[in-house]
Design an enzyme around this catalytic site. Structure first.
Site, short mmCIF file in Angstrom:
data_model
loop_
_atom_site.label_atom_id
_atom_site.label_comp_id
_atom_site.label_asym_id
_atom_site.label_seq_id
_atom_site.Cartn_x
_atom_site.Cartn_y
_atom_site.Cartn_z
N GLY A 75 0.83 -1.20 0.00
CA GLY A 75 0.00 0.00 0.00
C GLY A 75 0.86 1.24 0.00
O GLY A 75 2.02 1.20 0.40
N CYS A 102 5.06 -6.32 1.92
CA CYS A 102 5.47 -4.92 1.99
C CYS A 102 4.67 -4.18 3.07
O CYS A 102 4.84 -4.47 4.24
CB CYS A 102 5.34 -4.27 0.61
N TYR A 103 3.76 -3.29 2.69
CA TYR A 103 2.94 -2.62 3.71
C TYR A 103 2.28 -3.65 4.62
O TYR A 103 2.20 -3.47 5.83
CB TYR A 103 1.87 -1.76 3.02
N GLU A 191 4.74 -11.10 -6.17
CA GLU A 191 3.72 -11.20 -7.24
C GLU A 191 4.18 -10.58 -8.56
O GLU A 191 3.59 -10.84 -9.61
CB GLU A 191 2.42 -10.52 -6.77
N SER A 243 -20.90 -6.74 -27.42
CA SER A 243 -20.03 -5.81 -28.16
C SER A 243 -19.17 -6.56 -29.16
O SER A 243 -18.56 -5.95 -30.02
CB SER A 243 -19.12 -5.07 -27.18
N GLY A 244 -19.11 -7.89 -28.99
CA GLY A 244 -18.25 -8.67 -29.88
C GLY A 244 -16.85 -8.83 -29.30
O GLY A 244 -16.01 -9.52 -29.86
N GLY A 245 -16.59 -8.19 -28.14
CA GLY A 245 -15.31 -8.38 -27.45
C GLY A 245 -15.29 -9.73 -26.75
O GLY A 245 -16.28 -10.48 -26.78
N VAL A 246 -14.17 -10.02 -26.10
CA VAL A 246 -14.01 -11.32 -25.45
C VAL A 246 -15.05 -11.55 -24.36
O VAL A 246 -15.65 -12.62 -24.27
CB VAL A 246 -12.61 -11.44 -24.78
N ASP A 247 -15.26 -10.53 -23.54
CA ASP A 247 -16.10 -10.72 -22.36
C ASP A 247 -17.55 -11.00 -22.73
O ASP A 247 -18.15 -11.98 -22.30
CB ASP A 247 -16.07 -9.48 -21.45
N SER A 248 -18.14 -10.10 -23.54
CA SER A 248 -19.55 -10.29 -23.83
C SER A 248 -19.77 -11.50 -24.75
O SER A 248 -20.81 -12.15 -24.69
CB SER A 248 -20.20 -9.03 -24.40
N SER A 249 -18.78 -11.84 -25.58
CA SER A 249 -18.94 -13.02 -26.44
C SER A 249 -18.87 -14.30 -25.60
O SER A 249 -19.65 -15.24 -25.81
CB SER A 249 -17.86 -13.06 -27.51
N LYS A 395 -9.43 -11.25 -16.91
CA LYS A 395 -9.51 -11.37 -18.36
C LYS A 395 -8.90 -12.68 -18.87
O LYS A 395 -9.46 -13.33 -19.74
CB LYS A 395 -8.79 -10.17 -19.00
N1 LIG Z 1 -21.67 -1.71 -29.24
C1 LIG Z 1 -22.18 -2.39 -28.21
N2 LIG Z 1 -23.37 -3.02 -28.32
C2 LIG Z 1 -23.88 -3.71 -27.28
N3 LIG Z 1 -23.30 -3.82 -26.09
C3 LIG Z 1 -22.12 -3.24 -25.92
C4 LIG Z 1 -21.48 -2.49 -26.96
N4 LIG Z 1 -20.33 -2.01 -26.49
C5 LIG Z 1 -20.23 -2.44 -25.22
N5 LIG Z 1 -21.29 -3.19 -24.86
C6 LIG Z 1 -21.56 -3.82 -23.56
O1 LIG Z 1 -20.89 -3.10 -22.57
C7 LIG Z 1 -19.98 -3.94 -21.87
C8 LIG Z 1 -18.76 -3.16 -21.54
O2 LIG Z 1 -18.25 -2.65 -22.72
P1 LIG Z 1 -16.75 -2.34 -22.90
O3 LIG Z 1 -16.56 -1.67 -24.18
O4 LIG Z 1 -16.32 -1.68 -21.66
O5 LIG Z 1 -16.11 -3.77 -23.15
P2 LIG Z 1 -15.43 -4.89 -22.27
O6 LIG Z 1 -15.79 -4.82 -20.84
O7 LIG Z 1 -13.99 -4.93 -22.68
O8 LIG Z 1 -16.19 -6.16 -22.86
P3 LIG Z 1 -16.04 -6.83 -24.24
O9 LIG Z 1 -14.75 -7.62 -24.19
O10 LIG Z 1 -17.24 -7.69 -24.31
O11 LIG Z 1 -16.04 -5.75 -25.28
C9 LIG Z 1 -19.69 -5.11 -22.81
O12 LIG Z 1 -19.32 -6.28 -22.09
C10 LIG Z 1 -21.01 -5.26 -23.49
O13 LIG Z 1 -21.89 -6.00 -22.64
N1 LIG Z 2 4.92 -1.02 -1.56
C1 LIG Z 2 4.53 -0.85 -0.33
O1 LIG Z 2 3.71 -1.56 0.21
C2 LIG Z 2 5.14 0.33 0.38
C3 LIG Z 2 4.83 0.38 1.83
C4 LIG Z 2 5.23 1.69 2.46
N2 LIG Z 2 4.48 2.76 1.87
C5 LIG Z 2 6.74 1.92 2.28
O2 LIG Z 2 7.17 2.79 1.56
O3 LIG Z 2 7.54 1.22 2.86
#
Ligand SMILES: Nc1ncnc2c1ncn2[C@@H]1O[C@H](COP(=O)(O)OP(=O)(O)OP(=O)(O)O)[C@@H](O)[C@H]1O
Ligand SMILES: NC(=O)CC[C@H](N)C(=O)O
Ligand SMILES: O=c1[nH]c(=O)c2[nH+]cn([C@@H]3O[C@H](COP(=O)(O)O)[C@@H](O)[C@H]3O)c2[nH]1
Length: 540
Positions: A75, A102-103, A191, A243-249, A395
């Site tokens: 933190g 760390c923190y 990490e 949207s056709g992106g990974v998440d909504s698809s 993701k």
């Molecule tokens: N053109 C669109 N038509 C319909 N729904 C959309 C459109 N664009 C975005 N959305 C909706 O909004 C959500 C968030 O959109 P964003 O563009 O932030 O994409 P995201 O979270 O990266 O998801 P994805 O990978 O699906 O695009 C999408 O998951 C989808 O459900």
């Molecule tokens: N990365 C951290 O967690 C930093 C912890 C604290 N702020 C420090 O400087 O020591």
């Protein structure tokens, strides 16, 4: 990655009341580190489930998750500062193994009676770890391993019962332990990828100290989600914004498997998509996946809306609101729908918890760089119940789910594309002519990147148009006075930080040559070589 301008109440982890599963899990208590999310991902990479919770979660609440271990994150604050965030001291009596990073380690030391002070010299970057006790937490971590440090404070005195496991030239207590109570602390960040042996350390904690079994798998997630979706929606219909992106698809595939044709997918074309993309998406879903998509062409109204708008935040907000309006109108027309499915991911949920602390006031603050467009923040009178089965995934996990569900690589490995689309890649007012110019330049860039085989090596590759800049050139012995286009190639693990990508000169040359020759109105091509930070990936 996406933060909503109006947080959806159900995605706030502090107000969730979800059923606790029997699967082993590690709780990550977040003190506002930029790496808290990364810790969670590292744990999940060991196939053990993990959740991030805000630092103010009580010991009793944490215990309800029945975690096999707790990790206290880093933190930005100093543990001895007046407004520093503290955890509930009740966690020390839960009898659960705890690792402070760390923190988190400094807090452990302070709360258990040791002493933390500002160090004579901070340690930022790589440091070589000298191991004093190679067993337990540091099994399989090499003596001299490079670990990544980022701290200005140091442990000066350990609490009773603790011993030193490792030190560095600058930090006498770089790793400490009270093995009797299963309390561990590391001053470095295991990490972070630059910490060699960090993964081994995390596995030691998860498997040996917390005794977790690897049960968090893609298949088990899919099975559980399908069961939960069916029990949540029963026989009702669900509307999904696609949207056709990974998440909504991926979500479309998951829901289709769970409820079949009671799912309606809706794609809104705001007129700012890349060339050919809307047509391709609808065709792919209809013909290949046999999932019909409601295609809504709203490009005219979005274009009208953007008239005279230059300021990036205003563009983003107007597009976001209009998107909701269209969505609302169309869902009324096709409805009624009781449920709305969204591709909300875990980073959105974590971000909405706002664990950053303002050192001056002690108040929680959200650091906002850009308003990301999302369907979140839909008006309450729409009365949808949200279906968000991906809300606990990162993701890369969504990509795995998509693959197992049979989504083709074309979509699973798709580069991210922002919701406001090309509107935030035209720096200035948006006009149909400018959109056309950018679309054509962007298509050339995509064709050449695909041809080179580099598509999957890059997080994103796109073009940005600077329509208010003009420069002089010469073509066919005649003077030109036209606009530049910017090529942006970046590599990134999660979009939070990014490097500009060193793509081969020949490829850049080919793209530049083709754009200037083939796109009227563009006579110059430049390249963006800014990383994030200090730049952002998109220009607006
Ligand atoms: N053109 C669109 N038509 C319909 N729904 C959309 C459109 N664009 C975005 N959305 C909706 O909004 C959500 C968030 O959109 P964003 O563009 O932030 O994409 P995201 O979270 O990266 O998801 P994805 O990978 O699906 O695009 C999408 O998951 C989808 O459900
Ligand atoms: N990365 C951290 O967690 C930093 C912890 C604290 N702020 C420090 O400087 O020591
Ligand atoms: O879903 C999205 N809606 C948005 O409004 C949006 N704006 C930026 N991005 C994508 O997020 C990542 C980080 O972008 P920035 O560095 O520009 O903030 C990059 O991958 C960007 O493409 C968005 N994604």
């Amino acid at each position: 990655m996406v933060s909503t301008s109006q947080p959806i109440p159900s995605t706030d982890p502090s107000t969730q009341s979800e059923k606790v599963s029997d699967r082993p899990m590690i709780a990550i208590v977040d003190f506002g580190s930029q790496y808290s999310e990364l810790i969670a991902r590292r744990i999940r990479e060991t196939q053990v489930y993990s959740e991030v919770m805000p630092y103010y979660t009580s010991a009793e609440e944490i215990a309800k998750f029945r975690p096999r271990g707790i990790i206290l994150s880093g933190g930005p604050n100093s543990v001895y500062a007046p407004n520093a965030p503290h955890c509930d001291p009740g966690i020390w009596d839960l009898g659960i193994p705890i690792l402070g990073v760390c923190y988190g380690m400094q807090l452990m030391v302070q709360q258990l009676g040791g002493r933390v002070e500002q160090a004579d010299r901070g340690e930022y970057g790589k440091a070589s770890l000298t191991i004093d006790d190679p067993t337990d937490l540091l099994t399989n971590v090499d003596d001299g391993a490079v670990m990544w440090m980022s701290h200005g404070d140091s442990v000066l005195e350990m609490p009773a019962g603790f011993t030193v496991l490792a030190h560095t030239a600058n930090t006498p207590c770089a790793a400490i332990a009270n093995p009797e109570r299963n309390f561990y602390g590391v001053q470095f960040h295991p990490e972070v990828v630059h910490s060699i042996g960090g993964k081994a350390l995390i596995r030691n904690f998860v498997y040996h100290i917390c005794e977790c079994e690897p049960t968090w798998t893609t298949e088990s997630f899919i099975e559980e989600s399908i069961r939960e979706i069916r029990s949540q929606v029963g026989e009702k219909r669900v509307l999904l914004a696609l949207s056709g992106g990974v998440d909504s698809s991926t979500l479309a595939f998951l829901l289709h498997r769970a409820i079949g044709d009671r799912l309606t997918c809706m794609f809104i074309d705001q007129g700012f998509m890349r060339k050919g993309e809307p047509e391709r998406l609808v065709k792919l879903f209809k013909e290949q996946f046999h999932i019909p998509v409601e295609y809504i062409n709203a490009s005219d109204r979005f274009l009208n809306l953007m008239e005279g708008i230059i300021e990036p935040e205003r563009k983003r907000k107007l597009i976001g609101y209009e998107f909701i309006k269209v969505f609302e109108e169309e869902s009324r027309r096709l409805g009624p729908f009781d449920y709305l499915a969204q591709g909300t991911l875990y980073p959105d949920v974590i971000e909405s918890a706002d664990t950053n602390i303002d050192p001056a006031t002690g108040k929680r603050i959200a650091v906002k760089i850009k308003s990301h467009h999302n369907v979140g923040g839909l008006p309450p009178d729409l009365r949808f119940v949200l279906v968000e089965p991906l809300r606990k995934l990162f993701k890369d996990e969504v990509r795995k789910v998509g693959t197992v569900l049979g989504l083709p690589a074309e979509i699973v490995k798709r580069q991210p594309f922002p919701g406001p689309g090309l509107a935030i890649r035209i720096i200035g007012e948006i006009t149909p002519e400018r959109l056309e110019m950018l679309r054509d330049a962007d298509l050339i860039l995509r064709q050449e990147i695909n041809r080179s085989g580099m598509y999957n090596e890059l997080w994103q590759a796109f073009a940005v148009l600077l329509p208010t800049v003009r420069s002089v050139g010469v073509m066919g012995d005649a003077r030109t006075y036209a606009h530049p286009v910017v090529l942006r190639f970046v590599t990134s693990e999660d979009g939070m930080t990014a490097d500009w990508a060193k793509v081969p000169y020949e490829l850049i040359g080919t793209i530049a040559n083709r754009i200037v020759n083939e796109v009227p109105g563009i006579n110059r091509v430049v390249m963006d070589v800014t990383s994030k930070p200090p730049g952002t990936i998109e220009w607006e």
